[in-house]
Design a protein around this motif. Structure first.
Motif, PDB file in Angstrom:
ATOM      1  N   SER A   8       0.826  -1.212   0.000  1.00 31.75           N
ATOM      2  CA  SER A   8       0.000   0.000   0.000  1.00 31.75           C
ATOM      3  C   SER A   8       0.860   1.262   0.000  1.00 31.75           C
ATOM      4  O   SER A   8       0.596   2.207  -0.749  1.00 31.75           O
ATOM      5  N   ALA A   9       1.906   1.279   0.820  1.00 29.75           N
ATOM      6  CA  ALA A   9       2.789   2.446   0.893  1.00 29.75           C
ATOM      7  C   ALA A   9       3.527   2.646  -0.430  1.00 29.75           C
ATOM      8  O   ALA A   9       3.658   3.776  -0.914  1.00 29.75           O
ATOM      9  N   GLN A  10       4.015   1.561  -1.026  1.00 28.78           N
ATOM     10  CA  GLN A  10       4.738   1.687  -2.300  1.00 28.78           C
ATOM     11  C   GLN A  10       3.797   2.093  -3.434  1.00 28.78           C
ATOM     12  O   GLN A  10       4.197   2.789  -4.361  1.00 28.78           O
ATOM     13  N   SER A  11       2.550   1.695  -3.343  1.00 34.89           N
ATOM     14  CA  SER A  11       1.557   2.116  -4.334  1.00 34.89           C
ATOM     15  C   SER A  11       1.359   3.632  -4.273  1.00 34.89           C
ATOM     16  O   SER A  11       1.292   4.302  -5.314  1.00 34.89           O
ATOM     17  N   GLN A  12       1.279   4.166  -3.068  1.00 33.76           N
ATOM     18  CA  GLN A  12       1.164   5.624  -2.917  1.00 33.76           C
ATOM     19  C   GLN A  12       2.411   6.316  -3.440  1.00 33.76           C
ATOM     20  O   GLN A  12       2.330   7.357  -4.090  1.00 33.76           O
ATOM     21  N   ARG A  13       3.579   5.727  -3.170  1.00 33.76           N
ATOM     22  CA  ARG A  13       4.833   6.293  -3.662  1.00 33.76           C
ATOM     23  C   ARG A  13       4.852   6.321  -5.189  1.00 33.76           C
ATOM     24  O   ARG A  13       5.260   7.306  -5.803  1.00 33.76           O
ATOM     25  N   LYS A  72       5.880  21.905  -7.752  1.00 33.93           N
ATOM     26  CA  LYS A  72       6.978  21.491  -6.882  1.00 33.93           C
ATOM     27  C   LYS A  72       6.920  19.975  -6.715  1.00 33.93           C
ATOM     28  O   LYS A  72       5.857  19.417  -6.440  1.00 33.93           O
ATOM     29  N   ALA A  73       8.067  19.341  -6.878  1.00 34.17           N
ATOM     30  CA  ALA A  73       8.142  17.889  -6.741  1.00 34.17           C
ATOM     31  C   ALA A  73       7.700  17.471  -5.346  1.00 34.17           C
ATOM     32  O   ALA A  73       7.969  18.152  -4.363  1.00 34.17           O
ATOM     33  N   ARG A  74       7.022  16.342  -5.287  1.00 37.71           N
ATOM     34  CA  ARG A  74       6.551  15.813  -4.014  1.00 37.71           C
ATOM     35  C   ARG A  74       7.314  14.540  -3.680  1.00 37.71           C
ATOM     36  O   ARG A  74       7.668  13.773  -4.570  1.00 37.71           O
ATOM     37  N   GLN A  75       7.541  14.339  -2.389  1.00 41.69           N
ATOM     38  CA  GLN A  75       8.252  13.156  -1.905  1.00 41.69           C
ATOM     39  C   GLN A  75       7.431  12.496  -0.803  1.00 41.69           C
ATOM     40  O   GLN A  75       6.830  13.179   0.020  1.00 41.69           O
ATOM     41  N   VAL A  76       7.436  11.181  -0.804  1.00 38.57           N
ATOM     42  CA  VAL A  76       6.703  10.405   0.193  1.00 38.57           C
ATOM     43  C   VAL A  76       7.616  10.164   1.394  1.00 38.57           C
ATOM     44  O   VAL A  76       8.790   9.834   1.233  1.00 38.57           O
ATOM     45  N   VAL A  77       7.058  10.341   2.594  1.00 39.84           N
ATOM     46  CA  VAL A  77       7.800  10.068   3.829  1.00 39.84           C
ATOM     47  C   VAL A  77       7.126   8.876   4.498  1.00 39.84           C
ATOM     48  O   VAL A  77       5.931   8.909   4.804  1.00 39.84           O
ATOM     49  N   SER A 127       3.464   8.610   6.112  1.00 36.48           N
ATOM     50  CA  SER A 127       3.098   9.571   7.150  1.00 36.48           C
ATOM     51  C   SER A 127       2.744  10.917   6.539  1.00 36.48           C
ATOM     52  O   SER A 127       1.758  11.531   6.923  1.00 36.48           O
ATOM     53  N   THR A 128       3.539  11.381   5.589  1.00 41.33           N
ATOM     54  CA  THR A 128       3.246  12.656   4.923  1.00 41.33           C
ATOM     55  C   THR A 128       3.786  12.632   3.491  1.00 41.33           C
ATOM     56  O   THR A 128       4.614  11.792   3.142  1.00 41.33           O
ATOM     57  N   ILE A 129       3.321  13.564   2.724  1.00 45.27           N
ATOM     58  CA  ILE A 129       3.862  13.814   1.398  1.00 45.27           C
ATOM     59  C   ILE A 129       4.334  15.257   1.412  1.00 45.27           C
ATOM     60  O   ILE A 129       3.543  16.171   1.628  1.00 45.27           O
ATOM     61  N   THR A 130       5.646  15.441   1.251  1.00 46.33           N
ATOM     62  CA  THR A 130       6.231  16.774   1.350  1.00 46.33           C
ATOM     63  C   THR A 130       6.519  17.341  -0.028  1.00 46.33           C
ATOM     64  O   THR A 130       6.674  16.602  -1.004  1.00 46.33           O
ATOM     65  N   GLU A 131       6.612  18.666  -0.091  1.00 49.18           N
ATOM     66  CA  GLU A 131       6.984  19.348  -1.328  1.00 49.18           C
ATOM     67  C   GLU A 131       8.444  19.752  -1.259  1.00 49.18           C
ATOM     68  O   GLU A 131       8.899  20.274  -0.245  1.00 49.18           O
ATOM     69  N   ASP A 132       9.163  19.488  -2.328  1.00 52.21           N
ATOM     70  CA  ASP A 132      10.564  19.882  -2.428  1.00 52.21           C
ATOM     71  C   ASP A 132      10.621  21.401  -2.640  1.00 52.21           C
ATOM     72  O   ASP A 132      10.005  21.927  -3.559  1.00 52.21           O
ATOM     73  N   GLN A 133      11.337  22.096  -1.775  1.00 47.15           N
ATOM     74  CA  GLN A 133      11.386  23.550  -1.847  1.00 47.15           C
ATOM     75  C   GLN A 133      12.544  24.080  -2.699  1.00 47.15           C
ATOM     76  O   GLN A 133      12.790  25.279  -2.739  1.00 47.15           O
ATOM     77  N   THR A 134      13.233  23.188  -3.403  1.00 51.76           N
ATOM     78  CA  THR A 134      14.301  23.611  -4.303  1.00 51.76           C
ATOM     79  C   THR A 134      13.698  24.507  -5.389  1.00 51.76           C
ATOM     80  O   THR A 134      12.643  24.190  -5.936  1.00 51.76           O
ATOM     81  N   PRO A 135      14.357  25.627  -5.699  1.00 51.40           N
ATOM     82  CA  PRO A 135      13.800  26.498  -6.750  1.00 51.40           C
ATOM     83  C   PRO A 135      13.767  25.781  -8.102  1.00 51.40           C
ATOM     84  O   PRO A 135      14.652  24.973  -8.409  1.00 51.40           O
ATOM     85  N   ARG A 156      10.214  -2.147  -7.638  1.00 49.38           N
ATOM     86  CA  ARG A 156      10.880  -3.373  -7.167  1.00 49.38           C
ATOM     87  C   ARG A 156      10.469  -3.724  -5.746  1.00 49.38           C
ATOM     88  O   ARG A 156      10.286  -4.895  -5.416  1.00 49.38           O
ATOM     89  N   SER A 157      10.334  -2.724  -4.911  1.00 50.11           N
ATOM     90  CA  SER A 157       9.883  -2.981  -3.545  1.00 50.11           C
ATOM     91  C   SER A 157       8.465  -3.548  -3.544  1.00 50.11           C
ATOM     92  O   SER A 157       8.152  -4.476  -2.797  1.00 50.11           O
ATOM     93  N   TYR A 158       7.612  -2.982  -4.390  1.00 51.23           N
ATOM     94  CA  TYR A 158       6.239  -3.472  -4.539  1.00 51.23           C
ATOM     95  C   TYR A 158       6.260  -4.939  -4.970  1.00 51.23           C
ATOM     96  O   TYR A 158       5.595  -5.791  -4.372  1.00 51.23           O
ATOM     97  N   GLN A 159       7.050  -5.242  -6.007  1.00 54.70           N
ATOM     98  CA  GLN A 159       7.132  -6.611  -6.515  1.00 54.70           C
ATOM     99  C   GLN A 159       7.679  -7.574  -5.459  1.00 54.70           C
ATOM    100  O   GLN A 159       7.191  -8.700  -5.330  1.00 54.70           O
ATOM    101  N   ASN A 160       8.682  -7.142  -4.710  1.00 56.62           N
ATOM    102  CA  ASN A 160       9.257  -8.005  -3.668  1.00 56.62           C
ATOM    103  C   ASN A 160       8.243  -8.342  -2.594  1.00 56.62           C
ATOM    104  O   ASN A 160       8.192  -9.471  -2.101  1.00 56.62           O
ATOM    105  N   ASN A 161       7.433  -7.377  -2.208  1.00 57.07           N
ATOM    106  CA  ASN A 161       6.422  -7.641  -1.185  1.00 57.07           C
ATOM    107  C   ASN A 161       5.309  -8.542  -1.706  1.00 57.07           C
ATOM    108  O   ASN A 161       4.775  -9.363  -0.956  1.00 57.07           O
ATOM    109  N   ILE A 162       4.972  -8.417  -2.970  1.00 58.00           N
ATOM    110  CA  ILE A 162       4.005  -9.347  -3.573  1.00 58.00           C
ATOM    111  C   ILE A 162       4.581 -10.762  -3.571  1.00 58.00           C
ATOM    112  O   ILE A 162       3.892 -11.738  -3.267  1.00 58.00           O
ATOM    113  N   GLU A 163       5.870 -10.876  -3.870  1.00 54.72           N
ATOM    114  CA  GLU A 163       6.531 -12.181  -3.865  1.00 54.72           C
ATOM    115  C   GLU A 163       6.555 -12.787  -2.461  1.00 54.72           C
ATOM    116  O   GLU A 163       6.380 -14.001  -2.293  1.00 54.72           O
ATOM    117  N   VAL A 164       6.755 -11.955  -1.444  1.00 53.00           N
ATOM    118  CA  VAL A 164       6.719 -12.436  -0.057  1.00 53.00           C
ATOM    119  C   VAL A 164       5.336 -13.012   0.254  1.00 53.00           C
ATOM    120  O   VAL A 164       5.213 -14.095   0.845  1.00 53.00           O
TER     121      VAL A 164
END
Length: 148
Positions: A15-20, A43-48, A78-86, A123-131
């Protein structure tokens, strides 16, 4: 730890990797955009991610704090942050979004970085499906032992 908790833990990671992956897709879709919905460059967003204690019921609550073996850890966004780089500025005086000096500000999305992020999440998503598939196979083999 119960064998069924493997499904809870891997399910939380899927679920977390799907959001990512959704955030990465949004970033890539807006990589060359000039103005977002608020009139500013995208502004680019990053998943935390955050560790989530999972109790006996498979939810974040319900673990016995006196028994650390009872609870297992999963992951959640937990959050989705915005990259503040110009954003990058390009001199295009004829562009409708150009400022007084003739510069257009584009989004701060780095497409190469986002592609690496997408591959990692995929790849993380696929690995967890394999688990989960391996756990399912082990449970099926256990049931077959009982039939023989």
């Amino acid at each position: 730890m119960s064998m069924f908790k493997v499904f809870d833990i891997s399910g939380s990671a899927v679920s977390a990797q799907s959001q990512r992956l959704n955030v990465v897709a949004s970033n890539l879709a807006n990589a060359d955009s000039v103005a977002g919905p608020d009139g500013q460059a995208y502004k680019a967003r990053q998943v935390v991610f955050q560790t989530m204690l999972m109790g006996a019921s498979g939810s974040a609550a319900g673990a016995d704090p006196g028994n650390p073996v009872d609870g297992s850890a999963g992951v959640r966004v937990s959050t989705i942050t915005e990259d503040q780089t110009p954003g990058r500025k390009v001199h295009q005086p004829g562009h409708p979004a150009a400022d007084a000096e003739g510069y257009v500000t584009f989004s701060n999305v780095n497409a190469v970085e986002e592609m690496v992020n997408m591959i990692s999440a995929s790849r993380s998503y696929q690995n967890n499906i394999e688990v989960m598939n391996t756990a399912k196979t082990l449970l099926q083999k256990t049931l077959q032992l009982g039939q023989g």
